[in-house]
Design a protein around this motif. Sequence first.
Motif, PDB file in Angstrom:
ATOM      1  N   ASN A 296       0.670  -1.316  -0.173  1.00 50.18           N
ATOM      2  CA  ASN A 296      -0.174  -0.081  -0.162  1.00 50.18           C
ATOM      3  C   ASN A 296       0.863   1.309   0.131  1.00 50.18           C
ATOM      4  O   ASN A 296       0.329   2.471   0.204  1.00 50.18           O
ATOM      5  CB  ASN A 296      -1.093  -0.082   1.201  1.00 50.18           C
ATOM      6  CG  ASN A 296      -0.386   0.137   2.580  1.00 50.18           C
ATOM      7  OD1 ASN A 296       1.028   0.146   2.541  1.00 50.18           O
ATOM      8  ND2 ASN A 296      -0.770  -0.560   3.559  1.00 50.18           N
TER       9      ASN A 296
ATOM     10  N   ILE B 243      -5.489 -11.907  -1.561  1.00 50.76           N
ATOM     11  CA  ILE B 243      -5.829 -10.493  -1.284  1.00 50.76           C
ATOM     12  C   ILE B 243      -6.244 -10.246   0.117  1.00 50.76           C
ATOM     13  O   ILE B 243      -6.977 -10.930   0.504  1.00 50.76           O
ATOM     14  CB  ILE B 243      -6.807 -10.050  -2.317  1.00 50.76           C
ATOM     15  CG1 ILE B 243      -6.332 -10.133  -3.749  1.00 50.76           C
ATOM     16  CG2 ILE B 243      -7.266  -8.553  -2.032  1.00 50.76           C
ATOM     17  CD1 ILE B 243      -7.211  -9.572  -5.030  1.00 50.76           C
TER      18      ILE B 243
ATOM     19  N   GLY C 123      -7.101  -7.643   2.251  1.00 50.79           N
ATOM     20  CA  GLY C 123      -7.944  -6.388   2.625  1.00 50.79           C
ATOM     21  C   GLY C 123      -8.289  -6.484   3.937  1.00 50.79           C
ATOM     22  O   GLY C 123      -8.689  -7.617   4.533  1.00 50.79           O
TER      23      GLY C 123
ATOM     24  N   VAL D  87      -8.581  -3.134  -0.275  1.00 47.28           N
ATOM     25  CA  VAL D  87      -7.853  -3.389  -1.635  1.00 47.28           C
ATOM     26  C   VAL D  87      -9.159  -2.577  -2.676  1.00 47.28           C
ATOM     27  O   VAL D  87      -9.995  -3.495  -2.699  1.00 47.28           O
ATOM     28  CB  VAL D  87      -7.448  -4.750  -1.984  1.00 47.28           C
ATOM     29  CG1 VAL D  87      -6.912  -4.757  -3.288  1.00 47.28           C
ATOM     30  CG2 VAL D  87      -6.342  -5.125  -0.771  1.00 47.28           C
TER      31      VAL D  87
ATOM     32  N   VAL E 108      -1.588  -9.340  -2.096  1.00 49.13           N
ATOM     33  CA  VAL E 108      -1.750  -8.024  -2.083  1.00 49.13           C
ATOM     34  C   VAL E 108      -2.041  -7.395  -0.802  1.00 49.13           C
ATOM     35  O   VAL E 108      -3.188  -8.209  -0.056  1.00 49.13           O
ATOM     36  CB  VAL E 108      -2.896  -7.845  -3.103  1.00 49.13           C
ATOM     37  CG1 VAL E 108      -3.416  -6.434  -3.120  1.00 49.13           C
ATOM     38  CG2 VAL E 108      -2.522  -8.352  -4.347  1.00 49.13           C
TER      39      VAL E 108
ATOM     40  N   LEU F 152     -11.847  -6.806  -1.209  1.00 44.25           N
ATOM     41  CA  LEU F 152     -11.517  -6.249  -2.576  1.00 44.25           C
ATOM     42  C   LEU F 152     -12.776  -5.646  -2.813  1.00 44.25           C
ATOM     43  O   LEU F 152     -13.943  -5.988  -2.990  1.00 44.25           O
ATOM     44  CB  LEU F 152     -11.004  -7.354  -3.351  1.00 44.25           C
ATOM     45  CG  LEU F 152     -10.985  -6.924  -4.877  1.00 44.25           C
ATOM     46  CD1 LEU F 152      -9.851  -5.953  -4.802  1.00 44.25           C
ATOM     47  CD2 LEU F 152     -10.563  -8.220  -5.746  1.00 44.25           C
TER      48      LEU F 152
END
Length: 539
Positions: A208, A252, A254, A269, A228, A304
């Motif tokens: 990030n 991912i 998030g 994300v 991610v 996400l």
Amino acid sequence: MRKLLLFLALISGILLTSCRDDFQFEPSTVQLRFSKDTVYLDTVFTNIGSSTYRLKVYNDSDKDISIPTVQLGKGTNSNYRIMVDGMTGEDADNSGIGDGKIFRNVELLAKDSMFIFIEVTSDVADANPTDYLYTDKIEFRHANNVVQDVDLVTLIQDAIFIYPQRDSQNVYETISLGLDENNDPIEFVGSNLSENDPVNGDELHWTNQKPYVVYGYAMVPNGKNLVVDAGARVHFHANSGLIVSQTASIQINGGNPPGNDPANLTNEVVFEGDRLEPLYNDVPGQWGAIMMLSELNTNSINHLTIKNATVGLLVQKRLALGEDDTHQPKLNLSNVQIYNCANVGILGRDAQITGSNLVINYCGQASLAATLGGVYNFTHCTFNNNWNSSKQFAVVVGNYLEVDNTTYISDLTAANFTNCILYSSNQNALKLDKFTPPNSTSPDASFAYQFTNSLIKLNNSSANPLYLPTNTTNFTNCYNATNSQTFNPKFKKITENKLWPTEDLSTSMPAAITAVTEDILNKSRTTNTNIGAYQFISN
């Protein structure tokens, strides 16, 4: 007679033009008026050109004036470019094209106006290091040494760029995904992600710290894993996207919205297009898709948001149809939002997808299309579709696909929807598309589906044997949301993708089965459990 009329018209034109005096322009000393005191050009990425912005300049006086100089304050060193009343300015490098920096003797009639069009391409290094703003002025220098100006301001955002290379013939790098059903190569302009890229470093770990801008398709190669981090921002250029190969994987990670605020995407994300101007906030089809080809069980996506794609998530074992392959792509989804896709939000073809707390809205064909069979399990999801069409659905479930006069069929082993909302601006939010063999010798495929404790909008479908009221086997404790207020989900504001209920749905329908104890905003569902992705909370 015709010749006489033509002659008279010609004489009239000559008389009119002969009576016109030439405009007499005098050097300007009068004050001009502007449509804006400051032109704010929206955020751009470093070295990526902006959209074109407009300034209108008015001459309110009764004199035809010639403005001695209109120029950018930084002159030829400015990163802004302007076009003044269709002119491109002085040709500083003798290229035959004006550089859009300095203009001499710009004429403007009395009581008239002109347009100035403004663009910028700048590097973050040129911006103010404290706020990353790049600024300049348009200066209007009059004959009496009076200078008027209009400020120009834009935010320059640094980014990590992922893009295909070009070879010596100026041809872009491509990635190959085998052959299609016609034995033609499946290729995309793009590049393989690497953990040792000479410019970007580890491209298999998206953080990030800076946004990512992807040109072409970025592919996670076989045997690799893309991670991610929470708060990462990824921007895809037109016709770009992400591909996760058959033996690759993606995680991912998030995070929950701070303060359980649905408008706060700090930890989310976000995958979206690379046009940052407000005009493009909700324009569908700005980029391609996330293609999930991976057959690994480790693929997981949490918190996400996908915006403005053509297809949000394409989950398919091969891009070539009809291959004899028992391996299915696998994906686990939780707390995912997908909005404004030109075609489909999630498109699964013979896939295994498990999802909870999903929200999808505004898709050209379907918010969710679970087609060509597969295994699908969705719990506490809100599938809405208010696309402006009479043919779109919230959910399509099928076990076949027709392409170029060829029918491909595959078993729908399971399609389970529990505590879900299927709603739409169309008459029917749900389409059950079962393959019907043309004769007894034709191949068939299973079609297993189950809706439990769900709200489904279905109208004008009484002739359909799969229709909810006449099929209590596949629809358990479900409710039909008609065009009336009966069983309306009472969303906050559909046009802004605010799909949380404004009323406690457990009072108008029996409470949902407590299957996922927290909603998409991390709110508890332990009492008065609502269906859909959002738990009702007063105020």
